[in-house]
Motif scaffolding. Structure first.
Motif, PDB file in Angstrom:
ATOM      1  N   ALA A 145     -30.000 -85.827  57.096  1.00  0.00           N
ATOM      2  CA  ALA A 145     -31.365 -85.537  57.532  1.00  0.00           C
ATOM      3  C   ALA A 145     -31.415 -84.866  58.898  1.00  0.00           C
ATOM      4  O   ALA A 145     -32.346 -84.115  59.191  1.00  0.00           O
ATOM      5  CB  ALA A 145     -32.191 -86.826  57.565  1.00  0.00           C
ATOM      6  N   CYS A 146     -30.422 -85.136  59.738  1.00  0.00           N
ATOM      7  CA  CYS A 146     -30.320 -84.460  61.037  1.00  0.00           C
ATOM      8  C   CYS A 146     -28.944 -84.764  61.609  1.00  0.00           C
ATOM      9  O   CYS A 146     -28.749 -85.774  62.280  1.00  0.00           O
ATOM     10  CB  CYS A 146     -31.410 -84.914  62.004  1.00  0.00           C
ATOM     11  N   SER A 147     -27.995 -83.886  61.335  1.00  0.00           N
ATOM     12  CA  SER A 147     -26.593 -84.164  61.650  1.00  0.00           C
ATOM     13  C   SER A 147     -26.175 -83.724  63.044  1.00  0.00           C
ATOM     14  O   SER A 147     -24.987 -83.666  63.345  1.00  0.00           O
ATOM     15  CB  SER A 147     -25.693 -83.489  60.603  1.00  0.00           C
ATOM     16  N   LEU A 148     -27.121 -83.415  63.904  1.00  0.00           N
ATOM     17  CA  LEU A 148     -26.798 -82.992  65.264  1.00  0.00           C
ATOM     18  C   LEU A 148     -26.253 -84.173  66.060  1.00  0.00           C
ATOM     19  O   LEU A 148     -26.863 -85.250  66.103  1.00  0.00           O
ATOM     20  CB  LEU A 148     -28.038 -82.423  65.947  1.00  0.00           C
ATOM     21  N   VAL A 149     -25.101 -83.988  66.690  1.00  0.00           N
ATOM     22  CA  VAL A 149     -24.406 -85.103  67.348  1.00  0.00           C
ATOM     23  C   VAL A 149     -25.280 -85.810  68.376  1.00  0.00           C
ATOM     24  O   VAL A 149     -25.309 -87.053  68.410  1.00  0.00           O
ATOM     25  CB  VAL A 149     -23.077 -84.614  67.972  1.00  0.00           C
ATOM     26  N   GLY A 151     -26.793 -97.771  62.196  1.00  0.00           N
ATOM     27  CA  GLY A 151     -25.565 -97.323  61.582  1.00  0.00           C
ATOM     28  C   GLY A 151     -25.764 -95.922  61.042  1.00  0.00           C
ATOM     29  O   GLY A 151     -26.790 -95.286  61.288  1.00  0.00           O
ATOM     30  N   CYS A 152     -24.782 -95.421  60.285  1.00  0.00           N
ATOM     31  CA  CYS A 152     -24.860 -94.048  59.803  1.00  0.00           C
ATOM     32  C   CYS A 152     -24.330 -93.957  58.375  1.00  0.00           C
ATOM     33  O   CYS A 152     -23.249 -94.468  58.072  1.00  0.00           O
ATOM     34  CB  CYS A 152     -24.051 -93.121  60.712  1.00  0.00           C
ATOM     35  N   GLU A 153     -25.089 -93.311  57.506  1.00  0.00           N
ATOM     36  CA  GLU A 153     -24.652 -93.018  56.135  1.00  0.00           C
ATOM     37  C   GLU A 153     -24.201 -91.578  56.075  1.00  0.00           C
ATOM     38  O   GLU A 153     -24.920 -90.669  56.513  1.00  0.00           O
ATOM     39  CB  GLU A 153     -25.798 -93.267  55.144  1.00  0.00           C
ATOM     40  N   GLU A 162     -19.776 -84.771  57.808  1.00  0.00           N
ATOM     41  CA  GLU A 162     -20.704 -85.771  58.327  1.00  0.00           C
ATOM     42  C   GLU A 162     -19.966 -86.971  58.907  1.00  0.00           C
ATOM     43  O   GLU A 162     -20.396 -87.542  59.912  1.00  0.00           O
ATOM     44  CB  GLU A 162     -21.657 -86.216  57.216  1.00  0.00           C
ATOM     45  N   LEU A 163     -18.846 -87.346  58.287  1.00  0.00           N
ATOM     46  CA  LEU A 163     -18.056 -88.452  58.835  1.00  0.00           C
ATOM     47  C   LEU A 163     -17.522 -88.094  60.217  1.00  0.00           C
ATOM     48  O   LEU A 163     -17.573 -88.899  61.147  1.00  0.00           O
ATOM     49  CB  LEU A 163     -16.911 -88.798  57.895  1.00  0.00           C
ATOM     50  N   ARG A 164     -17.021 -86.878  60.368  1.00  0.00           N
ATOM     51  CA  ARG A 164     -16.525 -86.439  61.677  1.00  0.00           C
ATOM     52  C   ARG A 164     -17.647 -86.485  62.715  1.00  0.00           C
ATOM     53  O   ARG A 164     -17.453 -86.963  63.849  1.00  0.00           O
ATOM     54  CB  ARG A 164     -15.949 -85.034  61.556  1.00  0.00           C
TER      55      ARG A 164
END
Length: 473
Positions: A69-73, A85-87, A93-95
């Motif tokens: 939904a928003c993968s910006l670090v 947490g994070c899905e 995305e895992l990185r």
């Protein structure tokens, strides 16, 4: 099926107006950066707190954010700082989740096509894994080792049907996700899978997202709960100890009101699954859009206006490259538009039915059709509301348009502090992502291999380039 929302005649309130004005005054939005994304950090905090409050009655719950939904670090790190947490659903995305600082125990890996290497890595790190199929379980059989602390689960598809947007419905009869429970023999196979694997302790289901009513989402959780009870009874012990109920709360794109709320969803869950919150099962959620959508917007410069067929068209730099779903499925993903003047202040005056179009070279690149807005002119700005989720981190590289810069903001009492943010008039900004450079575009399009195919063709690479220059000033 599509969900259609009409905004003709509706004038959205100038939400975030002080932020737009300050961004224009500071040069963050304008001639040099004609399209920019913005994220309200306090709004995100409020959404997370509302989620936690809604599920306060659950003794054990891990709320994960759906990274897609928003993968910006920086956004992910902000959510991690709020205890989320994070899905994740891919190696990328895992990185990003690891770079953002999520502990492995706070990460859940979902994907219908995990490679052996992805599974190995997750097991080595202690990341929870939801297998998407019985075949994947057999792959995990060969890869897992007893020292891995990973929580392992299986995703099932209750096959309850679609919501209003078929592409967002994951519990249809032929969905690619999960083990289809209503197919002949499938439910019994799932029960056997748990009976044969003492390390398999979680059941996962996710019915859908936008366009799915609360009753459909709750029915999916209820079916998953009943299956968990059946498995534990058949095995003769409490084999399943946690339920991952997914996310998918739809967002209201028609106005500023947050509806449905996470509290509304919990009410529906309590009605459909009375035992869900009694503590026998730890819970995991995977919300994404509902936490970010209304906490972000896109600002774009109006480069030109024209009239065609009796319709005014405002040509901006916000199009399909950033609002891909809206452009390709306007009936399902409509956006409200705000009109602002060259000074960044909301425009007033008589309204005019106008289209707001983007820069991509195809006729359908229109982000808003026939909206009544104050007359837009060259140098004005438009704001696309409710774009905090997906619009910043799911770009389309059509026409090799650069990805826009993104800034986080917070409204304060004014002044400058020592937190790295700049601004005044009660608005402070911090960079989230720099605008993509032309050099970056060239690099990701194979610049380093520019002569590779010419060499394969037996042509002298030096002579084939002619006298042209790649330098752009």
């Amino acid at each position: 099926m599509t969900q259609t929302i009409s905004f003709t005649g509706a004038r959205p309130a100038p939400k975030f107006a002080p932020v737009v004005r300050r961004a224009v005054a500071d040069g963050l939005l304008g001639e040099t950066q004609p399209v920019v994304g913005f994220i309200d950090t306090e709004g995100v905090r409020g959404s997370v707190e509302a989620l936690r409050e809604a599920f306060a009655g659950a003794p054990q719950v891990l709320h994960t954010f759906a990274a897609k939904a928003c993968s910006l670090v920086p956004v992910l790190r902000l959510l991690a700082s709020y205890g989320m947490g994070c899905e994740v659903a891919s190696p990328g995305e895992l990185r990003l989740a690891m770079d953002a600082g999520f502990a492995p125990s706070m990460i859940v890996l979902d994907s219908p096509a995990k490679t052996r290497e992805e599974i190995r890595l997750a097991l080595a790190l202690g990341i929870a894994v939801n297998a998407d199929s019985l075949d994947e379980l057999r792959r995990i059989d060969a890869l897992r080792w007893s020292t891995s602390p990973s929580v392992l689960g299986l995703r099932v598809n209750p096959q309850l049907g679609a919501g209003a947007i078929g592409a967002m419905s994951t519990a249809t009869a032929t969905s690619k996700f999960g083990v289809p429970l209503r197919d002949p023999g499938a439910r019994a196979a799932v029960v056997r899978a748990f009976a044969e694997r003492p390390w398999l302790t979680r059941l996962h289901a996710h019915v859908g997202s936008q366009g799915c009513p609360l009753e459909l989402l709750a029915a999916g959780v209820a079916e998953t709960y009943r299956l968990a009870e059946e498995i534990n009874a058949r095995v003769g012990e409490r084999r399943i100890t946690s339920l991952d109920i997914g996310g998918g709360l739809p967002v209201n794109f028609a106005d500023d009101e947050v509806r449905p709320t996470h509290g509304d969803y919990v009410t529906a869950l309590r009605s459909a699954v009375p035992g869900l919150f009694d503590g026998r099962y730890a819970l995991v959620t995977e919300f994404g859009r509902s936490l970010l959508a209304k906490n972000g917007f896109i600002g774009a410069l109006v480069e030109y206006t024209k009239d065609a067929g009796g319709r005014r068209i405002a040509l901006t730099h916000a199009g399909a490259q950033t609002a891909t779903r809206t452009v390709l499925m306007p009936g399902s993903w409509p956006l409200r538009v705000g009109a602002f003047g060259p000074d960044g202040l909301p425009k007033g005056g008589p309204t005019l039915v106008q289209d707001v179009a983007g820069p991509c070279c195809f006729a359908g690149d229109v982000v808003a059709h026939g909206q009544e807005l104050p007359e837009l002119r060259e140098g004005d700005f438009v704001v696309l509301y409710d774009t905090g989720a997906y619009y910043f981190s799911a770009p389309w590289a059509y026409n090799s348009l650069p990805r826009p810069a993104v800034y986080g903001f917070r409204t304060t009492d004014g002044g400058d502090g020592d937190d790295g943010c700049d601004g005044d008039d009660g608005v402070r900004f911090a960079p989230v992502r720099d605008a993509q450079t032309l050099e970056s575009i060239a690099a990701e399009n194979g610049l380093v291999h520019a002569d590779a195919l010419v060499g394969l063709g037996g042509v002298n690479s030096a002579s084939s380039r002619g006298t042209g220059s790649s330098a752009l000033v």
